[in-house]
Design an enzyme around this catalytic site. Structure first.
Site, PDB file in Angstrom:
ATOM      1  N   CYS A  30       0.860  -1.271   0.039  1.00 10.11           N
ATOM      2  CA  CYS A  30       0.119   0.105  -0.045  1.00 10.11           C
ATOM      3  C   CYS A  30       0.708   1.233   0.182  1.00 10.11           C
ATOM      4  CB  CYS A  30      -0.896   0.097   1.243  1.00 10.11           C
ATOM      5  SG  CYS A  30      -2.254   1.109   1.057  1.00 10.11           S
ATOM      6  N   VAL A  32       2.828   4.098  -3.093  1.00  7.14           N
ATOM      7  CA  VAL A  32       2.481   4.878  -3.952  1.00  7.14           C
ATOM      8  C   VAL A  32       1.513   4.313  -4.948  1.00  7.14           C
ATOM      9  CG1 VAL A  32       3.410   6.107  -6.147  1.00  7.14           C
ATOM     10  CG2 VAL A  32       4.891   6.371  -3.852  1.00  7.14           C
ATOM     11  N   THR A  35      -1.696   2.530  -2.806  1.00  3.91           N
ATOM     12  CA  THR A  35      -2.897   3.174  -2.378  1.00  3.91           C
ATOM     13  C   THR A  35      -3.801   3.791  -3.440  1.00  3.91           C
ATOM     14  OG1 THR A  35      -1.086   4.158  -1.030  1.00  3.91           O
ATOM     15  CG2 THR A  35      -3.033   5.752  -1.352  1.00  3.91           C
ATOM     16  N   ARG A  64       3.376  -3.474   5.469  1.00  2.00           N
ATOM     17  CA  ARG A  64       4.470  -3.813   6.397  1.00  2.00           C
ATOM     18  C   ARG A  64       4.060  -3.398   8.020  1.00  2.00           C
ATOM     19  NH1 ARG A  64      10.119  -2.787   4.010  1.00  2.00           N
ATOM     20  NH2 ARG A  64       9.162  -0.760   3.790  1.00  2.00           N
ATOM     21  N   VAL A 150       6.031  -2.105 -17.352  1.00  2.00           N
ATOM     22  CA  VAL A 150       6.790  -1.409 -18.295  1.00  2.00           C
ATOM     23  C   VAL A 150       5.993  -0.257 -18.735  1.00  2.00           C
ATOM     24  CG1 VAL A 150       8.117  -1.488 -20.398  1.00  2.00           C
ATOM     25  CG2 VAL A 150       8.014  -3.484 -19.185  1.00  2.00           C
ATOM     26  N   GLY A 205       6.708  10.784  -6.565  1.00  2.00           N
ATOM     27  CA  GLY A 205       6.425   9.442  -6.683  1.00  2.00           C
ATOM     28  C   GLY A 205       6.982   8.683  -7.753  1.00  2.00           C
ATOM     29  N   LYS A 223      13.103  -3.534 -17.451  1.00  2.00           N
ATOM     30  CA  LYS A 223      12.033  -3.325 -18.508  1.00  2.00           C
ATOM     31  C   LYS A 223      12.574  -3.494 -19.942  1.00  2.00           C
ATOM     32  CE  LYS A 223      10.032   0.597 -16.010  1.00  2.00           C
ATOM     33  NZ  LYS A 223       9.973   1.900 -15.629  1.00  2.00           N
ATOM     34  N   GLY A 325       4.272   7.085 -11.639  1.00  2.00           N
ATOM     35  CA  GLY A 325       3.473   7.899 -10.615  1.00  2.00           C
ATOM     36  C   GLY A 325       2.263   6.805 -10.297  1.00  2.00           C
TER      37      GLY A 325
HETATM   38  N1  LIG Z   1       6.012   4.255  -8.477  1.00  2.00           N
HETATM   39  C1  LIG Z   1       5.820   4.220  -9.899  1.00  2.00           C
HETATM   40  O1  LIG Z   1       5.684   5.022 -10.692  1.00  2.00           O
HETATM   41  C2  LIG Z   1       5.679   2.886 -10.390  1.00  2.00           C
HETATM   42  C3  LIG Z   1       6.093   1.535  -9.536  1.00  2.00           C
HETATM   43  N2  LIG Z   1       6.112   0.356 -10.257  1.00  2.00           N
HETATM   44  C4  LIG Z   1       6.450  -0.687  -9.491  1.00  2.00           C
HETATM   45  O2  LIG Z   1       5.248  -1.088  -8.457  1.00  2.00           O
HETATM   46  C5  LIG Z   1       5.771  -1.604  -7.454  1.00  2.00           C
HETATM   47  C6  LIG Z   1       5.475  -0.703  -5.993  1.00  2.00           C
HETATM   48  O3  LIG Z   1       5.840   0.561  -6.167  1.00  2.00           O
HETATM   49  P1  LIG Z   1       5.669   1.975  -5.126  1.00  2.00           P
HETATM   50  O4  LIG Z   1       4.344   1.754  -4.868  1.00  2.00           O
HETATM   51  O5  LIG Z   1       6.095   2.907  -6.045  1.00  2.00           O
HETATM   52  O6  LIG Z   1       6.556   1.413  -4.067  1.00  2.00           O
HETATM   53  P2  LIG Z   1       6.425   1.981  -2.670  1.00  2.00           P
HETATM   54  O7  LIG Z   1       7.790   1.520  -1.955  1.00  2.00           O
HETATM   55  O8  LIG Z   1       5.757   3.323  -2.667  1.00  2.00           O
HETATM   56  O9  LIG Z   1       5.414   1.026  -1.967  1.00  2.00           O
HETATM   57  C7  LIG Z   1       5.572  -0.300  -1.623  1.00  2.00           C
HETATM   58  C8  LIG Z   1       4.759  -0.609  -0.447  1.00  2.00           C
HETATM   59  O10 LIG Z   1       4.986  -2.268  -0.088  1.00  2.00           O
HETATM   60  C9  LIG Z   1       5.283  -2.243   1.222  1.00  2.00           C
HETATM   61  N3  LIG Z   1       5.936  -3.544   1.562  1.00  2.00           N
HETATM   62  C10 LIG Z   1       7.077  -3.798   1.710  1.00  2.00           C
HETATM   63  N4  LIG Z   1       7.208  -5.211   2.235  1.00  2.00           N
HETATM   64  C11 LIG Z   1       5.989  -5.483   2.472  1.00  2.00           C
HETATM   65  C12 LIG Z   1       5.544  -6.849   2.667  1.00  2.00           C
HETATM   66  N5  LIG Z   1       6.496  -7.545   3.310  1.00  2.00           N
HETATM   67  N6  LIG Z   1       3.939  -6.950   3.145  1.00  2.00           N
HETATM   68  C13 LIG Z   1       3.402  -5.852   2.735  1.00  2.00           C
HETATM   69  N7  LIG Z   1       3.714  -4.957   2.266  1.00  2.00           N
HETATM   70  C14 LIG Z   1       5.193  -4.495   2.284  1.00  2.00           C
HETATM   71  C15 LIG Z   1       6.197  -1.071   1.944  1.00  2.00           C
HETATM   72  O11 LIG Z   1       6.024  -0.785   3.125  1.00  2.00           O
HETATM   73  C16 LIG Z   1       5.537   0.183   0.764  1.00  2.00           C
HETATM   74  O12 LIG Z   1       4.398   0.715   1.329  1.00  2.00           O
HETATM   75  C17 LIG Z   1       7.189  -1.628  -7.629  1.00  2.00           C
HETATM   76  O13 LIG Z   1       7.449  -3.052  -8.121  1.00  2.00           O
HETATM   77  C18 LIG Z   1       7.426  -0.537  -8.621  1.00  2.00           C
HETATM   78  O14 LIG Z   1       8.569  -1.245  -9.376  1.00  2.00           O
HETATM   79  C19 LIG Z   1       5.689   0.116 -11.389  1.00  2.00           C
HETATM   80  C20 LIG Z   1       5.335   1.230 -12.424  1.00  2.00           C
HETATM   81  C21 LIG Z   1       5.631   2.626 -11.689  1.00  2.00           C
HETATM   82  N1  LIG Z   2      10.746   4.365 -11.085  1.00  2.00           N
HETATM   83  C1  LIG Z   2      10.157   3.988 -12.167  1.00  2.00           C
HETATM   84  C2  LIG Z   2       8.537   3.978 -11.872  1.00  2.00           C
HETATM   85  C3  LIG Z   2       7.863   3.144 -13.194  1.00  2.00           C
HETATM   86  O1  LIG Z   2       8.376   2.215 -13.513  1.00  2.00           O
HETATM   87  C4  LIG Z   2      10.211   5.077 -13.068  1.00  2.00           C
HETATM   88  O2  LIG Z   2      10.711   6.032 -12.797  1.00  2.00           O
HETATM   89  O3  LIG Z   2       9.834   4.911 -14.425  1.00  2.00           O
HETATM   90 NA    NA Z   3       2.391  -0.517 -19.354  1.00  2.00          NA
END
Ligand SMILES: NC(=O)C1=CN([C@@H]2O[C@H](COP(=O)(O)OP(=O)(O)OC[C@H]3O[C@@H](n4cnc5c(N)ncnc54)[C@H](O)[C@@H]3O)[C@@H](O)[C@H]2O)C=CC1
Ligand SMILES: N[C@@H](CC=O)C(=O)O
Ligand code: NA
Length: 453
Positions: A30, A32, A35, A64, A150, A205, A223, A325
């Site tokens: 939960c 970025v 949520t 977590r 990706v 984010g 990617k 984002g």
């Molecule tokens: N932020 C972005 O723009 C993008 C992110 N992604 C991918 O999406 C995924 C999530 O990224 P974000 O939301 O940005 O990361 P984030 O770090 O904001 O969220 C990950 C969440 O998972 C929680 N977490 C960690 N270990 C855990 C566990 N054992 N059980 C439950 N929750 C746990 C963390 O406390 C954190 O709140 C990653 O694989 C990232 O590469 C993909 C595309 C875009």
């Molecule tokens: N950290 C990545 C998030 C999306 O995959 C980026 O900046 O592109």
């Molecule tokens: Na995509």
């Protein structure tokens, strides 16, 4: 379920009504992205029910730590749990947005064992150990969807995997990391410093939990591995990708690109090439490169992503949009949730991994690239001939040479080459650095997007 009635047909001319039994959706993570997934699942519940043909019930959100302030999530706080295992064991669809390798991998595998379809945004895991996940999905007869992994919101993987399945892809060239594009764009347009621009990208984010993954090119390499695997029906992992990040790109490099009518971008390049044995091979690389301002990727600003796909029959296709984002990424996640949920309602599953082509990987040293080299040199007769001699010795053909003066009035030679094997270019630069007449190699950048690419 307000506004929807189990007796309402799913579509015009369709006699089916939607299934009253809800499909259980477990959300893991939960942050970025998580949520926003929770918000969209809740705020669009009715429409999702109509599109899927069954209600989607968010049965829990694995976090977590409980008790953290998460603002207005729009869901019942009682749904938050630290027991991800229990959630996974009773879900129909599991959404993994924790990121990283473990516990994400173990949870996804456990979900599949329990018969759940999986949606993930986790490119790091897919690029490190995709085959384990694909094999588990096939073994348990469940879906594995990962459009968000990706280029965020941009529909790219499904077009590659499904819409283009009848064509032969020859090249995928793109900007697939929002954070580094944001940083390079700010350096180019506002002269912002590197660290300051990274902090802004984090606050918005875009950056990974550890932004090293972005700036060192690991995220883009993951990617690129996913894209190459889909495009060329060949298993490509992150370790197979030649990777250079943007930490070595200086303000002087950005200025030099501007003087050349170019911009610096971090590119992911996946190509079908001719291998040493004359057969097809695959080259996959991520590195910063100069692009002419006239190239369509040069105008991609901020954290936007854009990917060019070239295929034999289709020609050139361009995919463009928000690549990072929370909300844009959640859009792609939700699209996958609907696809997986539809399969639960109607039966069947989406396409699995296709790795039949099994093409060899061309090592970076054999890949043909172009270089832009800046040399601080002594300003005296014969210097140009000596420098040109080193290029000739390594079989590297020069396209242009310019002599300029830097801000301190010292002579700077700027050489742009034609394509040559990367090893020859790299050996040329090493030898130039040892010449007495060369004070320093001030900058080296690859060049893409020219006539000879
Ligand atoms: N932020 C972005 O723009 C993008 C992110 N992604 C991918 O999406 C995924 C999530 O990224 P974000 O939301 O940005 O990361 P984030 O770090 O904001 O969220 C990950 C969440 O998972 C929680 N977490 C960690 N270990 C855990 C566990 N054992 N059980 C439950 N929750 C746990 C963390 O406390 C954190 O709140 C990653 O694989 C990232 O590469 C993909 C595309 C875009
Ligand atoms: N950290 C990545 C998030 C999306 O995959 C980026 O900046 O592109
Ligand atoms: Na995509």
């Amino acid at each position: 379920m307000q506004g929807l009635d189990a007796s309402v047909p799913v579509g015009v001319g369709d006699e089916r009504t939607y299934q009253v039994e809800p499909l259980k959706v477990a959300l893991l993570g939960c942050g970025v992205v998580g949520t926003e997934v929770a918000r969209l699942l809740t705020s669009q519940a009715e429409e999702l029910t109509a599109r899927v043909g069954a209600p989607l019930e968010l049965t829990g959100i694995a976090v977590r730590r409980l008790g953290r302030d998460r603002g207005d999530l729009g869901v019942d706080p009682a749904l938050l749990t630290t027991d991800a295992d229990a959630l996974v064991a009773r879900a129909d669809v599991v959404v993994e947005v924790i990121g990283g390798i473990e516990p994400a991998r173990a949870l996804i595998l456990r979900a599949m064992e329990h018969g759940a379809g999986v949606v993930t945004a986790n490119k790091a895991l897919l690029a490190e150990d995709g085959p384990t996940l694909f094999e588990a999905a096939a073994k348990h007869g469940v879906d594995l969807y990962y459009e968000a992994s990706v280029a965020g919101a941009i529909p790219l993987l499904r077009p590659l995997r499904e819409s283009m399945a009848g064509d032969r892809v020859t090249r995928v060239l793109g900007i697939v990391n929002g954070t580094t594009n944001y940083v390079l764009d700010k350096m180019d347009s506002t002269g912002a410093g590197f660290a300051e621009a990274v902090e802004q990208a984090q606050a918005l984010g875009y950056a990974e939990a550890d932004p090293t993954a972005d700036v060192e090119g690991f995220d883009a390499a993951a990617k690129a591995a996913i894209l190459a695997s889909l495009a060329f029906h060949t298993r490509v992992s992150a370790a197979d990708v030649h990777r250079e990040g943007i930490t070595e790109v200086s303000a002087a490099d950005v200025r030099a690109a501007q003087q050349q009518g170019c911009v610096v971008k971090l590119l992911a390049i996946c190509e079908r090439v001719t291998g040493a044995d004359g057969g097809d091979a695959v080259s996959v690389r991520v590195h910063p490169a100069m692009l002419p301002l006239t190239h369509p990727l040069a105008g991609v600003r901020e954290a936007y992503n854009a990917v060019y796909v070239e295929a034999e029959a289709a020609g050139q296709l361009m995919f463009y949009g928000p690549g990072a984002g929370g909300r844009p990424t959640a859009s792609a996640v939700l699209g996958d949730v609907v696809a997986v949920a539809r399969h639960r309602v109607t039966g069947g599953r989406g396409p699995g991994e296709s790795a039949y082509a099994d093409l060899p990987l061309l090592p970076m040293r054999d890949v043909r690239t172009r270089y832009h080299v800046r040399l601080d040199v002594a300003d005296r007769p014969g210097v140009l001939a000596q420098v040109a001699g080193v290029f000739a010795k390594h079989g590297v053909s020069i396209e242009t040479v310019q002599q300029r003066q830097d801000d301190a009035g010292r002579a700077v030679l700027v050489v742009v080459t034609h394509t040559a094997p990367d090893a020859a270019l790299s050996a040329t630069v090493d030898e130039l650095g040892e010449l007495d007449i060369v004070d320093s190699v001030a900058g080296v950048l690859r060049v893409e997007g020219g006539d000879d690419r």
